[in-house]
Design an enzyme around this catalytic site. Structure first.
Site, short mmCIF file in Angstrom:
data_model
loop_
_atom_site.label_atom_id
_atom_site.label_comp_id
_atom_site.label_asym_id
_atom_site.label_seq_id
_atom_site.Cartn_x
_atom_site.Cartn_y
_atom_site.Cartn_z
N SER A 47 -0.71 5.34 -0.68
CA SER A 47 -1.47 4.52 -0.14
C SER A 47 -1.14 3.36 0.82
O SER A 47 -0.29 2.52 0.00
CB SER A 47 -2.65 3.97 -1.08
OG SER A 47 -3.81 3.58 -0.48
N GLU A 48 -1.52 3.40 2.13
CA GLU A 48 -0.79 2.59 2.92
C GLU A 48 -0.75 1.10 2.68
O GLU A 48 0.07 0.47 3.32
CB GLU A 48 -1.11 2.89 4.34
CG GLU A 48 -2.64 2.73 4.65
CD GLU A 48 -3.58 3.84 4.87
OE1 GLU A 48 -3.30 4.89 3.84
OE2 GLU A 48 -4.28 4.15 5.29
N ASN A 49 -1.60 0.67 2.03
CA ASN A 49 -1.71 -0.88 1.66
C ASN A 49 -0.38 -0.99 0.70
O ASN A 49 -0.02 -2.16 0.78
CB ASN A 49 -2.93 -1.22 0.99
CG ASN A 49 -3.35 -0.39 -0.23
OD1 ASN A 49 -3.24 0.71 -0.07
ND2 ASN A 49 -3.83 -1.05 -1.14
N SER A 89 5.56 -0.18 2.92
CA SER A 89 4.74 1.23 2.91
C SER A 89 4.58 1.93 3.97
O SER A 89 4.77 3.27 4.43
CB SER A 89 3.13 0.79 2.37
OG SER A 89 2.44 2.00 2.44
#
Lengths: 216, 232
Positions: A47-49, A89
């Site tokens: 998840s990019e966060n 990330s």
């Protein structure tokens, strides 16, 4: 014409995942893909966060406000989970370390251009991480309805909406059919039809030029 | 020894706030936002702020509080979809907006804090984001130039902090906070817990980046999308 449900589309996309893949799932139908990963296939979701190794949604008892996915949904961690900064990330994403990303789309062109972030004249919410994902992830799979709410084709000769990325889509799974191309210099090829959907139906509802696989 | 721990948010921000300033804020959505410090900036009434933050909060929480009070003139963000007041002010021309892809924003803040004025990325090539930006080819691929970002002030939220200003973030509340901490001329951190000692190998943000520190008094940690599965 029946075609696939959202769940069946997600299940079809899940069949594209291979053992050991690191995968980023977009918001909406793509999130459902996590429920259909085939037995024997071990996939790590990113998840990019800043979370690598997403677990399932929590129960009421295990909700933690500090564990969320890119859709800002509460989520849980796994034994393998690692937290990183958003810069690290996106280093995973931009650096080509993510094997596949499954995203929604408003339009995809026959040359793989993706539009999924803004409609002119409507308040724009922003691109979020979509532009970074399509620019950095090795394989981009789009999950979308075959036509929009007005019945217009979403797989088009040329997009009418502003681009998220140019020549970035490798595979399109709609409620009616599956299109794929072996590389980003090749045209898309129709390789699969949903149950009770004919080639003629797909042709009538598709604006893009595409090849049809001999197996169909 | 320099005393970095301040008694409260107002004291920690004393002398740092001025109209027209640029503030870099950590947080993603409502996760890991410096909510105690935002309250203090609201109370101080600082105006014409340029806010560098991935999101703009919601109408009554996070940076949304400063928006509602018309304290923000410009936002540099990747996604602002959760804030109705933002939409109203933007459409009325009261608010300036610079959209930046999320990964590019994270890297711009990281670069700014690391003394890198710009970097090339593939993200956004061929899109509206690329308009007016320098393009350059590397190995047959086209990249565009994005500028590093810094602020007059950075505000961050951490889980643990010590009296030196070393910080540890908690889970996905880390998000933009480590980069934000590096990108302020002055960085103020609010922490959930003040601790005597942090294992040196466990520090996420070292003390050099943090000039002032408070114990957070607001740890509401509002959840934006409470998504549950059935209990087994």
């Amino acid at each position: 014409m029946t075609g696939w449900t959202r769940e069946q589309m997600a299940a079809r996309a899940a069949r594209e995942l291979r053992d050991g893949y690191f995968v980023n799932l977009g918001i909406g139908i793509p999130t459902l893909v996590a429920n259909y990963i085939p037995d024997g296939i071990d996939v790590t979701l990113q998840s990019e966060n800043g979370m690598l190794g997403l677990g399932p949604f929590p129960t009421e008892a295990t909700v933690d406000a500090d564990i969320i996915n890119a859709g800002k949904q509460t989520i849980t961690e796994l034994d393998r989970t690692a937290y990183v900064s958003s810069a690290d990330s996106f280093g995973m994403i931009r650096g080509g370390h993510i094997d596949a990303s499954i995203l929604g789309a408003m339009e995809v062109s026959e040359t793989g251009d993706l539009s999924n972030w803004m409609v002119p004249g409507k308040m724009v919410k922003g691109p979020g991480g979509a532009m970074d994902l399509v620019a950095g992830v090795r394989r981009i799979i789009v999950l979308m309805e075959h036509v929009d709410k007005a019945g217009n084709p979403k797989f088009t000769p040329e997009n009418s909406l502003p681009y998220t990325g140019r020549n970035v889509v490798d595979m399109i799974i709609t409620n009616l059919a599956v299109f794929v191309r072996p590389d980003r210099n090749s045209p898309f090829r129709l390789i699969e039809l949903a149950p009770n959907v004919t080639q003629q139906t797909v042709a009538a509802l598709t604006g893009a030029h595409y090849l049809t696989d001999a197996s169909i | 020894m320099v005393q970095k721990i301040y008694p409260d948010a107002a004291a920690a921000l004393d002398g740092l706030l001025f109209d027209g300033m640029t503030i870099v804020a950590g947080g993603f959505g409502l996760c890991g936002i410096p909510e105690t410090l935002i309250d203090a900036i609201l109370a101080a009434g600082t105006r014409d702020i340029t806010a560098i933050s991935n999101n703009a909060g919601v109408d009554d929480y996070g940076l949304g509080l400063l928006l509602r009070n018309c304290q923000i003139r410009k936002m540099i963000s990747s996604y602002v979809g959760e804030n109705k007041e933002f939409e109203r002010q933007y459409l009325a021309g009261e608010l300036e907006l610079e959209f930046c892809p999320q990964g590019t924003l994270a890297e711009r803040i990281r670069a700014g804090g690391a003394g890198i004025p710009g970097f090339y990325t593939r993200t956004g090539v061929g899109t509206l984001i690329a308009e007016g930006k320098e393009h350059k080819d590397f190995g047959g691929e086209t990249y565009l130039l994005e500028a590093g970002l810094t602020g007059d002030l950075a505000i961050v939220k951490a889980w643990k902090g010590d009296r030196f200003g070393n910080l540890v973030f908690r889970k996905s509340a880390r998000n933009f906070n480590p980069m934000a901490a590096t990108a302020g001329k002055v960085t103020v951190a609010e922490v959930e817990e003040l601790v005597d000692f942090i294992e040196p190998d466990q520090i996420h943000t070292p003390s050099i980046f943090v000039q002032r520190l408070i114990l957070a008094t607001r740890n509401e940690k509002r959840i934006e999308q409470r998504t549950l599965r059935e209990a087994a």
